[in-house]
Enzyme design. Structure first.
Site, PDB file in Angstrom:
ATOM      1  N   ASP A 215       0.868  -1.165   0.000  1.00 22.01           N
ATOM      2  CA  ASP A 215       0.000   0.000   0.000  1.00 22.01           C
ATOM      3  C   ASP A 215       0.913   1.225   0.000  1.00 22.01           C
ATOM      4  OD1 ASP A 215      -2.254   1.602   0.484  1.00 22.01           O
ATOM      5  OD2 ASP A 215      -1.755   1.627   2.618  1.00 22.01           O
TER       6      ASP A 215
ATOM      7  N   LYS B  71     -15.011  19.502  -0.898  1.00 22.46           N
ATOM      8  CA  LYS B  71     -13.596  19.272  -1.181  1.00 22.46           C
ATOM      9  C   LYS B  71     -13.427  17.825  -1.615  1.00 22.46           C
ATOM     10  CE  LYS B  71     -11.503  17.711   3.102  1.00 22.46           C
ATOM     11  NZ  LYS B  71     -12.030  17.934   4.408  1.00 22.46           N
TER      12      LYS B  71
END
Lengths: 369, 1084
Positions: free
Chosen positions: B402, B561
């Protein structure tokens, strides 16, 4: 194979749920800085290289070759004489005995074999009988005995082990000693005579003590009833093994060598490893230093032929052998040691060559490490 | 254990919702009060009861194939007349079964205890106007339960009343998903009156395991009024196992109890992962089983050939019993075959399984004990969740990592922002870098900062709350110095905290949210108040979030956002260009960028949005989809204000670790949900991509004709040596590759894709959904050669790939503990991966591979003489060795040295392993457990077995081996062979041992000494319990024979000679000779 879920506690959500409250206290779980836990135990790290192995090869070679030569010479010095008296040949003196064998015959069949020794046997001479194609190591045979009966146990005397079948009881009486091994005990009698150059026969004294392992004779095999000298009484209510001519308490007249502690019997009870084997029969003691135990010359072997081997194509032999510190005659060890010693020495040379040709470069790279 | 669930819920599974009467009060308006049956609140995680433990446990143990095999052997020994007593195989089996049963029993007892602790926990229930103390297990669905601070919830509750004024309560779900931050839950509106007589029903979905999903509806009946309907969501549901925090007391109504709670539904054992070594063992086992069966067949056949000769089968001295004579010929053949099987069955030893298990179990402690894995920051070391995969750590070929939180620290720092095209750099204390100072700035600037202050789900940490101070996770405020004010923020994502803190630096401070109104302090130190109307939550599909607030002046504003890709299409195109440049530049520098947009809502617009949102929230079915649609509808036509850049720093030594992994021959794939540019720059920073690396991109942008591109890429000649390739693909493209429009192309695409990937040193997959990550891992895992994969991640989004990969590694990072919980191994930092794989993994692999090979070898040369002996004893199944030796060989005489070896061996020291990553390649592809080394060991075993047997055989051509002329029998024969055997296999191991600690010395020499001691002892006494005193003084007599000594010595030496020679001769030459030579403890 074993459950691999030692993590079960972690998986167990409920458990951690209740433990959650206590978890707030910060414990330092820093692992211990011990050499073991950090896998830093001081360790010796040997490395086998041509350099280190080389001397070992030479040393092994140098030790083994002399040992091998010693063994070979020793083995060669052992005098051994072997004579087959089975009587399969028409020409053999024992041919008649072997052919006319019957379990029921009451009169023993005797035959005499003549032989001569080319060399005198100097030290103690050991007399063996040898059997071939006789499977003393057959499983059914090996287990067919009752050691606690042989150890003098009264219960086993009356109630022998099941393993002894079909030699367990005879006519509803327990057989003592029971089992196939005891039943088939070697019962030829061998007598040795020296024939003077002038034709007189002198019987050679055959000693029948000291042929069995000391511990067998004194611990493992015990007569029932302890030291009671009346063996006949001790073996009352028992039957003799079916193929025996006389009961166990009549094996010898010497009470120290009678019953279960008869050494011939004990020797027989130690089952051989291979189908061709020899067993110690008698010992001929050296009389004095002046005369050889068995001088050169002619001998006669008188066999009381009781033991049938024709039915299974077995052979019977009589062996006379002197003994060294390594036992009987066997060139195998000597040859093996000489061979291995030579191989090691040869490899040593090869390695030395390799070491010299390539080794130096390695050594230099070994050093900084 | 899952049975309970289906039993409880069985009747109502057909209905997709359940109705709960709060406080068991019948309500008007409903047809009839039918108290439905729900299961009680008892948690049963234990497997056994006292009564069913024995049968159930035994059944489960004998379901394992190996145990079953040994049981069969044992039964054969009991039933058929076999050469060895049942004790020889019964005893080890009994031992194994008992130990396992005790272990499992103990574990179950712990579970019982834990269950009881939970089930008997006292709780307070409101009943008929009184509070009644009850045991937790007596709670029924519909009960109103009281919970006080720091207590865990006894079942799943709908929050009705809280002691806090604003109708909220705080909860930590640390024991559920490991996230220790405080989550806010809300009471159902309008229930804050008399709970004792609240007439209400709750209609909610049937129990399901998803912790974050809950849909329900509450009907509140008021006299002479339409019943009020309130929607219920996960924010109203308090989960069993979670803990109440910062709230004095709450009341809730039980909706799911016992095994139907979400926690219980989530309780499941992880699926067992099997290591490649285990597969090799099974393959070898099969070979040995074939050897075993063929040996038995050969012996049985020869036995009957031999017996057919006259006089052999039943000579006069060895008659059969009547029973044996009567037995059917074919039955006899069969029992003979079984007897031979039993005689040779030691070739597949029970003890190997025990030793392998012990090695794995004990060996895994070295990982937990390693102080290099200890992280002072979180005060924790490595965690081993399963010990089954230790050796797999040495076999990894693909590493899937990851990015956020794993490669990077997930410690966000606000770097800069761009407002209306102007760049503001934060580090240089507010100096506007671009020189374009404020023109129409202030207005936009303040709007932007207000947006940052309002558009988030951050909570302000309450001052003086001591409980929080203990916790490290999720609280940022403690770690960074706060110059002005001690202010901590709590949020589920560190980005949000960084943004709020960034806004604070520019003068806008978020003060907190109180009863639906947000307070911020602006530059003039005035407090501004905004009424929070709606929060349009973040989700990874939309990749944005919004809030709708109302200013004091009555304006309704929407702030949004989100990722650039999700914002740009929703704002006016002319505004985009100015910002895009900045965003892209920031992204290449490795920053995480977010765009901020806003929109003013007119009263009508708001009214539409408001009703739409409320309706969607109340929907019982497809609520998610409806909400999503509504969100998308609201978040349109916005205008872009600016963009932010947040830096996520690389983990310590991330680059070195990655370099080492690549040096070790592993292919590193980065799987991230992040943007391509950001991810790419991280890859460069981690040195996964180097300057010389040629990047192949396959993204939506380059996808005009994806198919052409793919085939073009694959046709490229990979032979150009020394050219590193890097491959980049994004989620959308990947899903096209995985699920192409035409089903027929799927396999072709996949193989092309794999072909490309396998030729690249590093692969970057960006914009990935969690499931896609797992998909990729699965695809690689199942590709040709089935390479060993490892996934490493820290967040909940990595769980799927952690579970999918052969080895899953969790990082004890900031994003909760879900990854850790689902991982096989957990480490505090990425940098620890290097040692875990290169040192621990390598050593574990070498150790266990050697252990396995050695076990097969030592049992082969153990049983071969016994097989050969059959040719000399009339195929009568006569064992060569005494039963004691047969039993003890694997248990006592030869087990400890190999166990010590397999725990302590370091054929190369850890430092060298860490310094030379390339050494890892030497054991790649299961190098030590392939057929070649297996053949080597087998040949060695056969060679030695032949040597042992025939060496002694030639010696016994004259059995007069003592200097008193006495002869040796068959047990002496076996004992000599056995002595040579024990010494040879032990010394062989000594030769292989490169790392002699005192334990090795102790165990190796100790085992040999024990053998000698035991043999004396065993032969020194007439054992009353033995039927036959076979070994009485056999050993002592053997030692009294010089010949026996000589043959033992020469046979040991001769058996080891080829080994020594090979070790010496295969020493490679050259400058690196030492290093390479050090590798592999044995030749083949």
């Amino acid at each position: 194979m074993m459950a691999s879920s030692y993590s079960a506690k972690e998986e167990d959500g409920h458990h951690s749920g209740s433990a959650g409250l206590g978890g707030a206290a910060i414990r330092t779980r820093k692992p211990d800085n011990t050499a073991f836990k950090q896998q830093r135990l001081p360790a010796w790290q040997p490395i086998l290289t041509a350099g280190t192995v080389l001397p070992a090869f030479f040393i092994i070679g140098l030790i083994f070759i002399p040992i091998g030569i010693g063994l070979y010479v020793t083995s060669n010095n052992i005098k051994e004489f072997e004579i087959d008296y089975t009587g399969t040949d028409m020409s053999s003196p024992c041919f008649n005995c072997s052919q006319s064998f019957s379990w029921n015959s009451t009169t023993p069949c005797k035959c005499v074999l003549f032989f001569s020794l080319d060399q005198p046997f100097e030290s103690n001479v050991f007399m063996y009988y040898g059997l071939s194609n006789f499977y003393q190591n057959h499983r059914r045979y090996v287990k067919s005995r009752d050691d606690s009966q042989l150890n003098g146990d009264q219960r086993s005397l009356k109630e022998p082990s099941k393993e002894c079948e079909p030699y367990r009881t005879n006519e509803n009486k327990p057989i003592a000693p029971c089992g196939a091994i005891a039943n088939s005990m070697f019962n030829d009698t061998l007598d040795l005579f020296y024939i003077d150059p002038n034709g007189t026969k002198t019987q050679i004294l055959l000693i029948k003590k000291g042929i069995a392992w000391w511990t067998d004779k004194h611990v493992k095999f015990r007569n029932p009833g302890g030291s009671n000298p009346n063996l006949t009484a001790a073996f009352i209510e028992t039957a003799k093994p079916v193929n025996w001519h006389k009961p166990v308490y009549e094996l010898d007249i010497d009470s120290e060598n009678n019953g279960f502690i008869n050494e011939d019997f004990i020797v027989w009870m130690r089952t051989a490893a291979l189908p061709t084997f020899r067993k110690l029969y008698r010992i001929i003691q050296k009389k004095n230093n002046m005369t050889p135990t068995l001088p050169r010359g002619s001998y006669s072997l008188e066999v009381t032929y009781n033991y049938p081997v024709r039915s299974f194509e077995g052979r019977k032999r009589m062996i006379l052998s002197t003994i060294s510190w390594m036992g009987g005659k066997n060139p195998f060890l000597g040859i093996a040691y000489i061979t291995v010693g030579s191989i090691c020495f040869f490899l040593g040379v090869v390695l030395l060559f390799i070491h010299h040709k390539y080794g130096n470069r390695n050594n230099s790279s070994d050093v900084p490490n | 254990e899952r049975g309970g669930i289906t039993l409880c819920g069985g009747d109502e599974k057909r209905v997709d919702s359940r109705t709960i009467y709060v406080g068991h009060r019948p309500c008007p308006d409903t047809e009839a009060f039918i108290p439905s049956k729900f299961c009680d609140n008892r948690i049963v995680s234990s497997k056994y009861t006292v009564w069913n433990f024995l049968p159930k446990n035994l059944f489960e143990q004998f379901r394992r194939i190996a145990n079953f095999y040994f049981l069969i052997i044992f039964l054969v020994q009991v039933i058929v007349d076999t050469p060895t007593s049942p004790v020889t195989s019964g005893l080890p089996l009994f031992f194994v079964i008992t130990v396992t049963a005790i272990k499992q029993g103990y574990e179950d007892w712990l579970r019982h205890k834990a269950d009881n602790e939970v089930n008997k926990y006292p709780v307070t229930v409101l009943e008929d106007g009184r509070s009644v103390k009850k045991e937790s297990e007596k709670i029924k669905v519909g009960d109103v339960v009281e919970v006080v601070e720091d207590e865990t919830f006894p079942c799943d509750l709908i929050l009705l009343q809280s002691s806090r004024e604003d109708g909220t309560c705080f909860v930590t779900t640390a024991s559920l998903d490991g996230e220790s931050n405080h989550k806010t839950h809300y009471t159902v509106p309008d229930t804050e009156k008399d709970l004792q007589a609240l007439p209400a029903t709750i209609e909610c979905e049937q129990p399901q395991p998803d912790l974050y999903k809950f849909v329900g509806r509450m009907h509140i009946y008021k006299p002479e009024q339409e019943p009020a309907v309130r929607s219920l969501g996960p924010e109203n549901l308090l989960l069993k196992g979670a803990t109440l925090k910062n709230t004095k007391k709450i009341y809730g109504v039980a909706v799911y109890t016992g095994m139907e709670t979400k926690m219980a539904l989530n309780y499941q054992g992880k699926s067992q992962k099997r290591s490649a070594v285990e597969k090799s063992i099974n393959a070898f086992l099969l070979v040995y089983l074939c050897i075993l069966i063929s040996k038995a067949v050969v012996c049985t056949t020869l036995k009957y050939v031999w017996q057919s000769k006259e006089g052999q089968d039943e000579p006069w001295y060895n008659q059969k019993t009547q029973k044996e004579k009567d037995t059917n010929m074919y039955l006899k053949m069969f029992t003979d075959f079984l007897s031979f099987m039993v005689l040779f069955n030691f070739i597949i030893p029970v003890s190997m399984y025990v030793t392998v298990e012990m090695q794995k179990f004990l060996g895994s402690f070295f990982i937990t004990w390693d102080k290099d894995f200890f992280d002072p920051e979180i005060q924790e070391g490595a965690l081993v969740n399963t010990s089954d995969l230790n050796e797999e750590l040495g076999q990894v070929e693909y590493v899937f990592t990851d990015k956020t939180g794993t490669l990077t620290q997930n410690n966000m720092e606000f770097i800069e922002c761009c407002i209306d095209g102007f760049q503001y750099k934060h580090r240089d204390t507010r100096s506007e870098l671009d020189g374009f100072t404020v023109t129409d700035g202030p207005e936009k600037e303040e709007l932007f900062l207000r947006a940052l202050c309002l558009c988030h789900t951050v909570q302000v940490k309450e001052a003086g709350s001591e409980v929080l101070a203990d916790q490290v996770d999720g609280i940022d405020g403690l770690l960074l110095p706060q110059p002005e004010e001690e202010r901590g923020f709590i949020a589920s994502s560190p980005d949000e905290i960084a943004l709020v803190r960034g806004a604070m630096e520019y003068g806008f401070t978020f003060l907190g949210l109180e009863s639906k109104s947000m307070k911020i302090k602006n530059r003039e130190n005035n407090i501004e108040e905004y009424k929070l109307l709606h929060v349009l939550n973040f989700d990874p599909v939309r990749r944005r979030m919004s809030v709708i607030v109302q200013t004091k002046s009555g304006e309704t504003l929407l702030f949004c956002k989100g990722a650039d890709s999700s914002i740009f299409p929703r704002v006016r195109p002319e505004e985009v260009d100015r910002i895009r440049m900045h965003v892209e530049r920031n992204a290449t520098e490795g920053y995480r960028t977010l765009c901020v947009a806003y929109k003013q809502l007119s009263a009508e617009e708001y009214a539409v949005a408001d009703t739409g949102l409320r309706e969607a929230r109340l929907a019982l079915q497809d609520r998610e989809q409806k909400l999503m649609a509504m969100y998308n509808q609201v978040e349109t036509g916005m205008s872009l204000i600016g963009a932010t850049a947040v830096e996520d720093r690389l983990q310590e030594e991330a680059a070195e670790t990655m370099e080492a992994l690549q040096g070790a021959g592993m292919k590193v794939w980065v799987l991230t949900g992040d943007k391509m540019e950001t991810a790419k720059s991280t890859c460069y920073a981690c040195r996964l991509f180097q300057r010389g690396t040629e990047l192949l991109e396959l993204t939506v942008r380059t996808l005009e004709d994806g198919r052409l591109k793919l085939s073009f890429l694959s046709c490229r000649s990979w032979s150009t040596a020394n050219q590193d390739y890097g491959f980049i693909i994004d989620g959308a493209t990947l899903s096209l590759v995985m699920n192409p429009p035409r089903e027929a192309d799927a396999s072709q695409y996949r193989s092309l894709f794999l072909q490309i990937c396998q030729n690249c040193t590093a692969v970057l997959c960006c914009r990935m959904a969690p499931l896609q990550k797992a998909q990729i891992v699965k695809m690689v895992k199942n590709s040709k050669g089935s390479p060993i994969t490892l996934s490493i991640g820290d967040g909940a989004n990595d769980v799927s790939m952690i579970l999918e990969a052969h080895v899953g590694i969790g990082i004890k990072g900031k994003e909760g503990r879900q990854a850790v919980r689902n991982s096989d191994y957990a480490i505090p930092k990425l940098k620890h991966l290097k040692k875990l794989l290169l040192a621990h993994g390598h050593l574990y692999y070498v150790r266990i591979a050697h252990l396995v090979q050695y076990f097969f070898y030592k049992n082969l040369c153990f049983i071969l003489p016994q097989f050969l002996y059959q040719f000399f004893c009339g195929y009568s199944q006569q064992p060569l060795y005494d039963a004691a030796y047969l039993t003890m060989y694997n248990i006592c005489f030869t087990s400890m040295p190999i166990l010590a070896y397999s725990l302590l061996e370091q054929h190369i020291s850890m430092e060298i392993l860490l310094d030379n990553a390339a050494l890892y390649r030497e054991i790649a592809n299961n190098a030590m457990l392939r057929w070649r080394p297996f053949l080597y060991w087998t040949v060695l075993g056969i060679f030695q077995g032949l040597l042992f047997f025939f060496g002694v055989r030639f010696l016994f051509s004259n059995p007069a081996l003592q200097d008193n002329g006495q002869v040796f029998g068959n047990w002496s024969y076996g004992t000599i062979v056995f002595t040579v055997l024990v010494f040879t296999v032990t010394l062989k191991l000594a030769l292989d041992t490169r790392h002699w600690t005192w334990i090795n010395h102790f165990v190796i020499w100790g085992s040999l000494a024990f053998y000698v001691f035991f043999s004396f002892f065993w032969g020194g006494i007439i054992w009353p319990f033995l039927k036959q005193q076979r070994l009485y003084f056999v050993f002592a007599n053997m030692l009294s024979s010089v010949s026996a000594w000589l043959v033992i010595i020469i046979l040991i030496l001769l058996s080891l000679l080829p080994e020594i020679l090979l070790v010496v001769l295969r020493k490679p030459r050259g400058p690196h000779s030492r290093q390479v030579y050090l590798f592999l403890p044995f030749p083949f």
